[in-house]
Scaffold this motif. Structure first.
Motif, PDB file in Angstrom:
ATOM      1  N   VAL A 191       0.846  -1.199   0.000  1.00  0.00           N
ATOM      2  CA  VAL A 191       0.000   0.000   0.000  1.00  0.00           C
ATOM      3  C   VAL A 191       0.885   1.254   0.000  1.00  0.00           C
ATOM      4  O   VAL A 191       0.602   2.229  -0.695  1.00  0.00           O
ATOM      5  CB  VAL A 191      -0.957  -0.008   1.210  1.00  0.00           C
ATOM      6  CG1 VAL A 191      -1.674   1.335   1.352  1.00  0.00           C
ATOM      7  CG2 VAL A 191      -1.979  -1.128   1.062  1.00  0.00           C
ATOM      8  N   GLY A 192       1.962   1.207   0.769  1.00  0.00           N
ATOM      9  CA  GLY A 192       2.873   2.346   0.815  1.00  0.00           C
ATOM     10  C   GLY A 192       3.486   2.649  -0.538  1.00  0.00           C
ATOM     11  O   GLY A 192       3.545   3.810  -0.961  1.00  0.00           O
ATOM     12  N   SER A 250       2.187   1.904  -3.360  1.00  0.00           N
ATOM     13  CA  SER A 250       1.099   2.392  -4.217  1.00  0.00           C
ATOM     14  C   SER A 250       0.817   3.866  -3.958  1.00  0.00           C
ATOM     15  O   SER A 250       0.688   4.662  -4.884  1.00  0.00           O
ATOM     16  CB  SER A 250      -0.182   1.588  -3.963  1.00  0.00           C
ATOM     17  OG  SER A 250      -0.003   0.231  -4.312  1.00  0.00           O
ATOM     18  N   LEU A 251       0.712   4.217  -2.677  1.00  0.00           N
ATOM     19  CA  LEU A 251       0.361   5.597  -2.326  1.00  0.00           C
ATOM     20  C   LEU A 251       1.416   6.591  -2.780  1.00  0.00           C
ATOM     21  O   LEU A 251       1.096   7.698  -3.192  1.00  0.00           O
ATOM     22  CB  LEU A 251       0.175   5.711  -0.810  1.00  0.00           C
ATOM     23  CG  LEU A 251      -1.084   5.072  -0.238  1.00  0.00           C
ATOM     24  CD1 LEU A 251      -1.033   5.054   1.278  1.00  0.00           C
ATOM     25  CD2 LEU A 251      -2.320   5.816  -0.716  1.00  0.00           C
ATOM     26  N   ALA A 263      -5.251   4.931  -6.353  1.00  0.00           N
ATOM     27  CA  ALA A 263      -4.240   5.073  -5.300  1.00  0.00           C
ATOM     28  C   ALA A 263      -3.214   6.152  -5.578  1.00  0.00           C
ATOM     29  O   ALA A 263      -3.438   7.300  -5.254  1.00  0.00           O
ATOM     30  CB  ALA A 263      -3.556   3.747  -5.011  1.00  0.00           C
ATOM     31  N   SER A 312      -4.462   9.188  -7.086  1.00  0.00           N
ATOM     32  CA  SER A 312      -5.437   9.979  -6.354  1.00  0.00           C
ATOM     33  C   SER A 312      -5.000  10.299  -4.927  1.00  0.00           C
ATOM     34  O   SER A 312      -5.754  10.870  -4.159  1.00  0.00           O
ATOM     35  CB  SER A 312      -6.777   9.229  -6.297  1.00  0.00           C
ATOM     36  OG  SER A 312      -6.597   7.973  -5.701  1.00  0.00           O
ATOM     37  N   PRO A 339      -3.177  12.297  -1.905  1.00  0.00           N
ATOM     38  CA  PRO A 339      -3.057  13.737  -1.743  1.00  0.00           C
ATOM     39  C   PRO A 339      -1.790  14.267  -2.406  1.00  0.00           C
ATOM     40  O   PRO A 339      -0.748  13.617  -2.362  1.00  0.00           O
ATOM     41  CB  PRO A 339      -2.974  13.909  -0.223  1.00  0.00           C
ATOM     42  CG  PRO A 339      -3.513  12.666   0.352  1.00  0.00           C
ATOM     43  CD  PRO A 339      -3.261  11.586  -0.635  1.00  0.00           C
ATOM     44  N   GLY A 341       1.560  15.918  -3.124  1.00  0.00           N
ATOM     45  CA  GLY A 341       2.726  16.184  -2.283  1.00  0.00           C
ATOM     46  C   GLY A 341       3.035  15.078  -1.300  1.00  0.00           C
ATOM     47  O   GLY A 341       3.846  15.258  -0.407  1.00  0.00           O
ATOM     48  N   VAL A 342       2.365  13.930  -1.416  1.00  0.00           N
ATOM     49  CA  VAL A 342       2.679  12.821  -0.512  1.00  0.00           C
ATOM     50  C   VAL A 342       3.894  12.083  -1.051  1.00  0.00           C
ATOM     51  O   VAL A 342       3.797  11.419  -2.073  1.00  0.00           O
ATOM     52  CB  VAL A 342       1.503  11.836  -0.389  1.00  0.00           C
ATOM     53  CG1 VAL A 342       1.897  10.636   0.443  1.00  0.00           C
ATOM     54  CG2 VAL A 342       0.309  12.517   0.248  1.00  0.00           C
ATOM     55  N   PRO A 343       5.024  12.203  -0.397  1.00  0.00           N
ATOM     56  CA  PRO A 343       6.204  11.504  -0.888  1.00  0.00           C
ATOM     57  C   PRO A 343       6.107  10.012  -0.584  1.00  0.00           C
ATOM     58  O   PRO A 343       5.789   9.621   0.533  1.00  0.00           O
ATOM     59  CB  PRO A 343       7.353  12.141  -0.089  1.00  0.00           C
ATOM     60  CG  PRO A 343       6.757  13.351   0.586  1.00  0.00           C
ATOM     61  CD  PRO A 343       5.311  13.053   0.760  1.00  0.00           C
ATOM     62  N   ALA A 391       7.853   8.162   2.412  1.00  0.00           N
ATOM     63  CA  ALA A 391       7.335   8.313   3.769  1.00  0.00           C
ATOM     64  C   ALA A 391       6.553   7.083   4.193  1.00  0.00           C
ATOM     65  O   ALA A 391       6.527   6.722   5.362  1.00  0.00           O
ATOM     66  CB  ALA A 391       6.443   9.551   3.862  1.00  0.00           C
ATOM     67  N   PHE A 392       5.913   6.423   3.255  1.00  0.00           N
ATOM     68  CA  PHE A 392       5.112   5.246   3.574  1.00  0.00           C
ATOM     69  C   PHE A 392       5.891   3.952   3.419  1.00  0.00           C
ATOM     70  O   PHE A 392       5.456   2.915   3.874  1.00  0.00           O
ATOM     71  CB  PHE A 392       3.875   5.196   2.670  1.00  0.00           C
ATOM     72  CG  PHE A 392       2.886   6.254   2.979  1.00  0.00           C
ATOM     73  CD1 PHE A 392       2.007   6.117   4.037  1.00  0.00           C
ATOM     74  CD2 PHE A 392       2.859   7.422   2.251  1.00  0.00           C
ATOM     75  CE1 PHE A 392       1.105   7.106   4.348  1.00  0.00           C
ATOM     76  CE2 PHE A 392       1.953   8.421   2.547  1.00  0.00           C
ATOM     77  CZ  PHE A 392       1.078   8.268   3.600  1.00  0.00           C
ATOM     78  N   ARG A 401       9.040   3.456   4.398  1.00  0.00           N
ATOM     79  CA  ARG A 401      10.123   3.255   5.361  1.00  0.00           C
ATOM     80  C   ARG A 401       9.658   2.526   6.600  1.00  0.00           C
ATOM     81  O   ARG A 401       9.622   3.073   7.691  1.00  0.00           O
ATOM     82  CB  ARG A 401      10.699   4.616   5.770  1.00  0.00           C
ATOM     83  CG  ARG A 401      11.435   5.327   4.666  1.00  0.00           C
ATOM     84  CD  ARG A 401      11.909   6.660   5.192  1.00  0.00           C
ATOM     85  NE  ARG A 401      12.324   7.549   4.121  1.00  0.00           N
ATOM     86  CZ  ARG A 401      12.179   8.863   4.162  1.00  0.00           C
ATOM     87  NH1 ARG A 401      11.633   9.444   5.204  1.00  0.00           N
ATOM     88  NH2 ARG A 401      12.582   9.604   3.164  1.00  0.00           N
ATOM     89  N   ILE A 402       9.238   1.326   6.453  1.00  0.00           N
ATOM     90  CA  ILE A 402       8.906   0.517   7.624  1.00  0.00           C
ATOM     91  C   ILE A 402       9.297  -0.911   7.335  1.00  0.00           C
ATOM     92  O   ILE A 402       9.163  -1.393   6.226  1.00  0.00           O
ATOM     93  CB  ILE A 402       7.416   0.623   8.004  1.00  0.00           C
ATOM     94  CG1 ILE A 402       7.167  -0.104   9.317  1.00  0.00           C
ATOM     95  CG2 ILE A 402       6.513   0.101   6.903  1.00  0.00           C
ATOM     96  CD1 ILE A 402       5.872   0.265   9.982  1.00  0.00           C
TER      97      ILE A 402
END
Lengths: 192, 211
Positions: free
Chosen positions: B71-72, B74-75, B161, B164, B166, B168-170, B173-174, B176-177
């Motif tokens: 998901v990260g 994809s986003l 995904a 769509s 938001p 500016g969502v890098p 950031a999603f 890195r886990i």
């Protein structure tokens, strides 16, 4: 708008679902790595229970696939505008829908329909099972419903405040008769 | 007096609170009407159970981590929901990534070094680094046949995904886990153009980057 303030894991753990989702979006927009942590907390926090629910309704070989599709759909929805709050209830809606879709169409993706279409969609037996409990609950008066809600969350009779043990047992017993009626296992008009 | 259904429900709840519990193990102990009632009650409990407290060790070994990473990607990526969808489709088709690539290369008529180019592009689709808009119907038709879906579903997933999320969502950031999936290796940058530096554009590049 105030600047983004990163939070530590122990702080995130204390946030309720909607606050955690709001934080996840803020952290993502700020490019902060804790966005991934928040996403992981939601996924981890719900996966095992979604999986348990799915495992009771569909064949074992497809349980993990369907579970992961439900989870992904729910997580995507927090960004695409279709999520309206109350993540747990939202997850329940997606779960019921996915199980119904599975039985209608066989293994496949969770449909991304708007909520109003989902609510209007025909139900199948698997969704019906979940709805039977909700219908039995809805037939209760508010006081008895709150007792059953606590009982379903695992509270014992002694832990439910303001109602004697005997009354709790009686309320539970009548609710279960009504549930069996809704499941087609007894009289449907059983008083709840 | 507690009957068998209530007894098993309470046992299940205690086990679930202590960790993960398998409802089927409890349902197996009753049958008929009792089983149906217990299933409804367990489902009712599970539907109301709050988010499980986060356990990083448990997360690292759970499938929740894979979903989070997909998901990260994809986003934050440019490939829509493909990073979440494609691994699941090939898993369902019981195909390893290398086999999907080999089948896709064959379907596209790739020869020699072009097969490696197909591998890089497919990798970009799963990683979220290949812009979905550039992938041709020819690729999606072939891929859909290989993994058992439709080209339309792939196209729809490519639009969702990442497209769509938001503004500016890098993506990082999603992502890195956890530790990276060894099958993917290090994260790659977006790959909007040709398949590799210095290589002339050919029909494979056209198929993946110019729709």
């Amino acid at each position: 708008m105030p600047p983004f303030r990163p939070r530590a894991q122990h702080e995130l753990e204390r946030l309720d679902d909607d606050a955690l989702i709001a934080y996840m979006r803020e952290a993502g927009a700020a490019g902060h790595e804790s966005a991934g942590l928040a996403l992981g907390m939601l996924a981890y926090g719900y996966r095992s229970r979604v999986r348990a629910r799915v495992s009771m309704k569909i064949p074992a070989q497809d349980v993990d696939d369907v579970t992961d599709e439900i989870l992904a759909k729910a997580l995507f929805s927090t960004f695409d505008g279709s999520y309206g709050g109350q993540f747990g209830a939202w997850m329940n809606t997606i779960t019921q829908r996915a199980i119904a879709d599975y039985h209608r169409r066989g293994p496949g993706r969770v449909k991304a329909e708007p909520l109003d279409e989902r609510e209007a969609a025909p139900e199948d037996d698997e969704v019906e099972t979940g709805d039977a409990l909700e219908r039995a609950l809805a037939a209760l008066n508010p006081g008895h419903r709150s007792v059953i809600e606590l009982w379903l969350r695992g509270y014992g009779a002694q832990e439910i405040d303001g109602v004697s043990d005997a009354n709790v047992h009686q309320i539970v017993s009548r609710f279960r008769r009504a549930l069996r009626g809704q499941l087609g296992l007894g009289p449907k008009d059983e008083a709840a | 007096m507690t009957d068998i259904v209530e007894h098993l429900l309470q046992q299940f709840i205690q086990a679930d609170r202590a960790g993960e519990a398998d409802p089927l193990a409890y349902l197996e102990r009753v049958e008929g009407a009792e089983r149906a009632e217990l299933a409804a009650l367990i489902d009712g409990y599970l539907a109301r159970a709050p988010r499980r407290p986060f356990d990083r060790e448990g997360f690292e070994t759970s499938r929740a981590r894979a979903v989070t990473e997909e998901v990260g990607r994809s986003l934050g990526g440019v490939s829509g929901e493909w990073p979440a969808l494609l691994p699941r489709l090939r898993h369902r088709a019981k195909l390893r990534r290398a086999q999907v690539v080999a089948n896709l290369a064959e379907a596209l008529g790739a020869r020699g070094a072009q097969t490696e180019k197909v591998a890089r592009y497919y990798h970009g689709m799963e990683q979220g680094t290949l812009p979905a808009d550039g992938v041709s119907d020819r690729v999606l038709d072939a891929l859909a046949r290989i993994v058992g879906t439709t080209a339309q579903e792939l196209r729809d997933a490519g639009r969702a995904a990442g497209g769509s999320a938001p503004r500016g969502v890098p993506g990082t950031a999603f992502a890195r886990i956890g530790v990276p999936d060894p099958e993917y290796g290090p994260a790659e940058e977006r790959m909007p153009g040709g398949g590799g530096a210095g290589e002339p554009r050919d029909e494979i590049d056209e198929a993946f980057t110019s729709a």
